[in-house]
Motif scaffolding. Structure first.
Motif, PDB file in Angstrom:
ATOM      1  N   ASP A  94       0.856  -1.173   0.000  1.00 18.33           N
ATOM      2  CA  ASP A  94       0.000   0.000   0.000  1.00 18.33           C
ATOM      3  C   ASP A  94       0.899   1.232   0.000  1.00 18.33           C
ATOM      4  O   ASP A  94       1.588   1.508   0.977  1.00 18.33           O
ATOM      5  CB  ASP A  94      -0.916  -0.013   1.226  1.00 18.33           C
ATOM      6  CG  ASP A  94      -1.995   1.053   1.124  1.00 18.33           C
ATOM      7  OD1 ASP A  94      -1.677   2.166   0.668  1.00 18.33           O
ATOM      8  OD2 ASP A  94      -3.148   0.774   1.485  1.00 18.33           O
ATOM      9  N   LEU A  96       0.417   4.379   0.227  1.00 17.30           N
ATOM     10  CA  LEU A  96       0.175   5.498   1.134  1.00 17.30           C
ATOM     11  C   LEU A  96       0.532   5.146   2.576  1.00 17.30           C
ATOM     12  O   LEU A  96       0.628   6.021   3.423  1.00 17.30           O
ATOM     13  CB  LEU A  96      -1.287   5.947   1.052  1.00 17.30           C
ATOM     14  CG  LEU A  96      -1.734   6.527  -0.299  1.00 17.30           C
ATOM     15  CD1 LEU A  96      -3.184   6.978  -0.217  1.00 17.30           C
ATOM     16  CD2 LEU A  96      -0.860   7.688  -0.728  1.00 17.30           C
ATOM     17  N   LEU A  97       0.712   3.856   2.849  1.00 19.00           N
ATOM     18  CA  LEU A  97       1.079   3.452   4.209  1.00 19.00           C
ATOM     19  C   LEU A  97       2.597   3.360   4.328  1.00 19.00           C
ATOM     20  O   LEU A  97       3.301   3.153   3.351  1.00 19.00           O
ATOM     21  CB  LEU A  97       0.440   2.097   4.559  1.00 19.00           C
ATOM     22  CG  LEU A  97      -1.084   2.006   4.504  1.00 19.00           C
ATOM     23  CD1 LEU A  97      -1.536   0.652   5.041  1.00 19.00           C
ATOM     24  CD2 LEU A  97      -1.744   3.119   5.281  1.00 19.00           C
ATOM     25  N   GLU A 101       3.525   0.231   8.803  1.00 18.39           N
ATOM     26  CA  GLU A 101       2.058   0.106   8.730  1.00 18.39           C
ATOM     27  C   GLU A 101       1.637  -1.004   7.764  1.00 18.39           C
ATOM     28  O   GLU A 101       0.672  -1.730   8.019  1.00 18.39           O
ATOM     29  CB  GLU A 101       1.437   1.436   8.288  1.00 18.39           C
ATOM     30  CG  GLU A 101       1.400   2.480   9.382  1.00 18.39           C
ATOM     31  CD  GLU A 101       1.082   3.874   8.864  1.00 18.39           C
ATOM     32  OE1 GLU A 101       0.869   4.768   9.691  1.00 18.39           O
ATOM     33  OE2 GLU A 101       1.057   4.074   7.624  1.00 18.39           O
ATOM     34  N   LEU A 105      -0.519  -4.123   8.919  1.00 15.65           N
ATOM     35  CA  LEU A 105      -1.762  -4.460   8.221  1.00 15.65           C
ATOM     36  C   LEU A 105      -1.835  -5.968   7.973  1.00 15.65           C
ATOM     37  O   LEU A 105      -2.856  -6.616   8.220  1.00 15.65           O
ATOM     38  CB  LEU A 105      -1.832  -3.682   6.903  1.00 15.65           C
ATOM     39  CG  LEU A 105      -2.992  -3.962   5.948  1.00 15.65           C
ATOM     40  CD1 LEU A 105      -4.307  -3.498   6.555  1.00 15.65           C
ATOM     41  CD2 LEU A 105      -2.777  -3.265   4.608  1.00 15.65           C
TER      42      LEU A 105
ATOM     43  N   ARG B  16      -9.622   0.849   9.185  1.00 19.71           N
ATOM     44  CA  ARG B  16      -8.434   1.590   9.652  1.00 19.71           C
ATOM     45  C   ARG B  16      -7.532   1.935   8.478  1.00 19.71           C
ATOM     46  O   ARG B  16      -7.022   3.051   8.368  1.00 19.71           O
ATOM     47  CB  ARG B  16      -7.649   0.754  10.668  1.00 19.71           C
ATOM     48  CG  ARG B  16      -8.237   0.776  12.062  1.00 19.71           C
ATOM     49  CD  ARG B  16      -7.185   0.393  13.105  1.00 19.71           C
ATOM     50  NE  ARG B  16      -6.653  -0.943  12.919  1.00 19.71           N
ATOM     51  CZ  ARG B  16      -7.264  -2.052  13.334  1.00 19.71           C
ATOM     52  NH1 ARG B  16      -8.432  -1.961  13.962  1.00 19.71           N
ATOM     53  NH2 ARG B  16      -6.740  -3.240  13.138  1.00 19.71           N
ATOM     54  N   ARG B  17      -7.352   0.971   7.568  1.00 15.02           N
ATOM     55  CA  ARG B  17      -6.510   1.217   6.389  1.00 15.02           C
ATOM     56  C   ARG B  17      -7.079   2.383   5.567  1.00 15.02           C
ATOM     57  O   ARG B  17      -6.352   3.295   5.190  1.00 15.02           O
ATOM     58  CB  ARG B  17      -6.452  -0.046   5.539  1.00 15.02           C
ATOM     59  CG  ARG B  17      -5.917   0.201   4.153  1.00 15.02           C
ATOM     60  CD  ARG B  17      -5.766  -1.065   3.330  1.00 15.02           C
ATOM     61  NE  ARG B  17      -5.236  -0.716   2.039  1.00 15.02           N
ATOM     62  CZ  ARG B  17      -5.950  -0.654   0.921  1.00 15.02           C
ATOM     63  NH1 ARG B  17      -7.236  -0.954   0.917  1.00 15.02           N
ATOM     64  NH2 ARG B  17      -5.388  -0.301  -0.216  1.00 15.02           N
ATOM     65  N   ARG B  20      -6.707   5.775   7.251  1.00 13.37           N
ATOM     66  CA  ARG B  20      -5.322   6.226   7.199  1.00 13.37           C
ATOM     67  C   ARG B  20      -4.979   6.743   5.798  1.00 13.37           C
ATOM     68  O   ARG B  20      -4.296   7.747   5.633  1.00 13.37           O
ATOM     69  CB  ARG B  20      -4.403   5.074   7.587  1.00 13.37           C
ATOM     70  CG  ARG B  20      -3.035   5.539   7.994  1.00 13.37           C
ATOM     71  CD  ARG B  20      -2.301   4.462   8.740  1.00 13.37           C
ATOM     72  NE  ARG B  20      -2.604   4.453  10.146  1.00 13.37           N
ATOM     73  CZ  ARG B  20      -2.468   3.382  10.920  1.00 13.37           C
ATOM     74  NH1 ARG B  20      -2.094   2.232  10.405  1.00 13.37           N
ATOM     75  NH2 ARG B  20      -2.730   3.445  12.198  1.00 13.37           N
ATOM     76  N   ARG B  21      -5.504   6.051   4.779  1.00 16.17           N
ATOM     77  CA  ARG B  21      -5.262   6.498   3.396  1.00 16.17           C
ATOM     78  C   ARG B  21      -5.887   7.869   3.156  1.00 16.17           C
ATOM     79  O   ARG B  21      -5.313   8.717   2.491  1.00 16.17           O
ATOM     80  CB  ARG B  21      -5.816   5.476   2.407  1.00 16.17           C
ATOM     81  CG  ARG B  21      -4.964   4.224   2.279  1.00 16.17           C
ATOM     82  CD  ARG B  21      -5.642   3.172   1.420  1.00 16.17           C
ATOM     83  NE  ARG B  21      -5.816   3.613   0.048  1.00 16.17           N
ATOM     84  CZ  ARG B  21      -4.893   3.492  -0.899  1.00 16.17           C
ATOM     85  NH1 ARG B  21      -3.754   2.914  -0.623  1.00 16.17           N
ATOM     86  NH2 ARG B  21      -5.114   3.911  -2.111  1.00 16.17           N
TER      87      ARG B  21
END
Lengths: 318, 263
Positions: A94, A96-97, A101, A105, B16-17, B20-21
């Motif tokens: 991901d 953006l993470l 993170e 996840l 949550r993902r 956060r995005r």
């Protein structure tokens, strides 16, 4: 299914897939023993990624009987998913993470629990040299770091079978070697690896068994040694200063391929020092100067030329 | 843990993902909240004087129109977030991470519920901002606490339904551009109903459409709850539309997600 080998991680017979009229996999059989590295070797468009996508439950096969980590692919996809990990050719992180993170996840989705998840995340960041990047968004990562994070995410759930779809394509030589080391460590830990690659040397370095895929069919299967024995592509390339030297050399060296335009000779060779010395000794005897020399070992092109009668560049009809 | 616990825990992880995005990529959130605020100011200050006079109430004018138009603007907000949802779902589906989720042993629907619940939270935030601005520019609700709760519940139900539909719209096409265009009609629907002007001021054909399209009963119920006025059968119709659209959107989205992802 054979009884002499340990329980297979992958057992597929008659696997087929087509998109409309375009046959991508034309009935292939695969057998991967647990705890081994299996490489599926082939050029772009051979069907490697499709094979991985099917075996990892991402897409459905049109036909064939497939068991992965002991479960039937079409009847128990979720049991299969619980035992596998996939790191694809296109990064599955991901963007953006952050690094940490992304790993967290995966830990949450594997239901590791808060403390265990945090521990596993820290462990993997350390193991993959990503500690400094833990707090940065993945979008800022280099290609090598991204690939390492991708593989680290796959390992969070400690899968028994890992699919690596062209794990080093697009990486620089150093990152590529680092990836090979990581793969070797995994195998030492008892994990089964199903690898796809376009590079013969990669398969050679890592795999216990190699299957060559061409236009949706398996054209050869065996150990790296077995395959190389079938491929007589190794040769020396000698270049001469003038046509006289070329002609003289061609006379003493016997069975050669001669190019009068480029003033080169191609001499079959296994690439060993002894065979090299033998050729040079003979040229010394007749006092012919060699302007340059290169040693060519069999590569994927040779494998393909030999096994399929066409080279890797030839496009598969779409 | 049971299947249900897994579904809930995986969905919570995905929510949550998504939150956060949204935090990391705030421009989409700002856009979906900013657009209805601009609409509100435009309608109150540019068109409000004239449109308010046409409402026929004794006080008339801009303030009257701000109160009239706010329910319509709230629904524009919902439709705007739906467009944002379709875009982020479409973007997500093109990324490798979703392919990874598909090969993991997780509750499959959680990828979608993560988007839906994330958008729901985003919309509620947007609705709060829009309501705040509306109060500043002359919106004068007469609702008691129970009516406020009912109005909030209705807006949440509409958002839930529209969001499931837009999750499906985000997946039905391969390109992000198309995905951003597909929910456009949703943005128009509040205009072609009682959101901005009373339907009886419209020509016959349009009036017929306006009276039977889903946004009209929702608008009427919302207006009835917030500023008083007849609700009648609108409430039941609004709830039925929400339930129907939510179910359709949910089934369609699941079907699209279960489809083979490549080609």
């Amino acid at each position: 299914m054979t009884t002499s080998t340990p329980r297979p991680a992958v057992a597929a017979t008659g696997l087929r897939k087509s998109y409309g009229d375009h046959v991508v996999l034309d009935g292939i059989d695969l057998h991967v023993a647990e705890g081994t590295v299996f490489a599926l070797l082939g050029p772009n468009g051979a069907g490697k990624t499709t094979t991985v996508q099917i075996l990892s439950t991402l897409i459905r096969a049109d036909g064939g009987d497939v068991r992965v980590v002991g479960h039937d692919l079409s009847r128990e996809p979720d049991r299969v998913r619980a035992g596998i990990g996939v790191t694809g050719q296109f990064s599955a992180v991901d963007n953006l993470l952050t690094g940490a993170e992304n790993l967290k996840l995966m830990a949450d989705l594997r239901h590791l629990g808060r403390a265990a998840g945090r521990r596993r995340t820290a462990e993997l960041l350390e193991q993959f040299g990503l500690v400094d990047a833990a707090g940065k968004p993945a979008v800022t990562f280099s290609g090598g770091m991204r690939r390492r994070l991708d593989l680290a995410m796959t390992l969070v759930g400690e899968p028994r079978l890992i699919f690596l779809d062209e794990p080093t394509t697009g990486l620089d030589p150093r990152s590529r070697r680092a990836m090979w080391d990581i793969i070797r460590d995994l195998v030492a830990g008892g994990v089964t690896i199903f690898l796809t690659t376009q590079y013969l040397d990669e398969a050679d370095q890592l795999a216990d068994r190699i299957a060559v895929l061409d236009r949706g069919r398996l054209v050869a299967e065996g150990t790296a040694e077995e395959l190389k024995r079938r491929v007589p592509g190794g040769h020396l390339q000698l270049r001469f200063a003038d046509p006289t030297g070329l002609a003289a050399a061609a006379r003493v060296l016997g069975e050669v391929r001669r190019d009068d335009e480029a003033l080169t000779l191609r001499v079959p060779s296994d690439g060993s020092v002894r065979s090299l010395r033998a050729v040079l000794d003979r040229l010394d005897d007749i006092q012919v100067e060699v302007e340059s020399l290169s040693v060519h070992t069999p590569d994927l092109d040779d494998v393909f030329l030999t096994l399929t009668g066409h080279d890797t560049e030839e496009k598969v009809p779409a | 843990m049971s299947t249900l616990t897994y579904t809930l825990s995986d969905s919570a992880t995905m929510v949550r993902r998504n939150l956060r995005r949204m935090q990391r990529y705030p421009s989409l959130t700002l856009m979906v909240i900013g657009v209805p605020v601009v609409f509100l100011l435009l309608f109150v200050y540019v068109f409000g004087g004239t449109l308010g006079a046409g409402l026929g109430a004794p006080s008339g004018g801009r303030g009257e129109y701000a109160t009239y138009v706010t329910p319509g603007i709230l629904l524009i907000t919902v439709a705007g977030v739906a467009q944002g949802t379709a875009i982020s779902v479409a973007m997500d589906m093109t990324e490798g991470i979703v392919a990874r989720f598909r090969t993991m042993s997780i509750a499959r629907v959680s990828v979608l519920t993560g988007h839906v619940v994330g958008s729901l939270i985003q919309t509620m935030l947007g609705l709060a901002v829009v309501t705040g601005v509306a109060l500043l520019v002359g919106f004068r609700p007469t609702a008691n606490p129970v009516e406020w709760v009912a109005a909030t519940g209705l807006l949440a139900a509409v958002t839930f339904a529209i969001t499931w539909l837009s999750v499906a719209l985000g997946m039905v096409t391969k390109s992000v551009e198309t995905a951003s265009n597909l929910p456009m009609p949703l943005l128009l629907l509040p205009f072609l109903g009682s959101g901005f002007v009373p339907t009886d001021s419209m020509p016959a054909g349009l009036r017929w459409f306006a009276e039977y399209q889903p946004f009209t009963p929702v608008t009427e119920t919302l207006r009835g709850l917030l500023v008083g006025g007849p609700i009648g059968s609108s409430a039941a119709q609004a709830v039925a539309w929400c339930a129907g659209i939510a179910l359709l959107g949910y089934l369609w989205a699941r079907r699209l997600y279960d489809r083979d992802p490549s080609r």
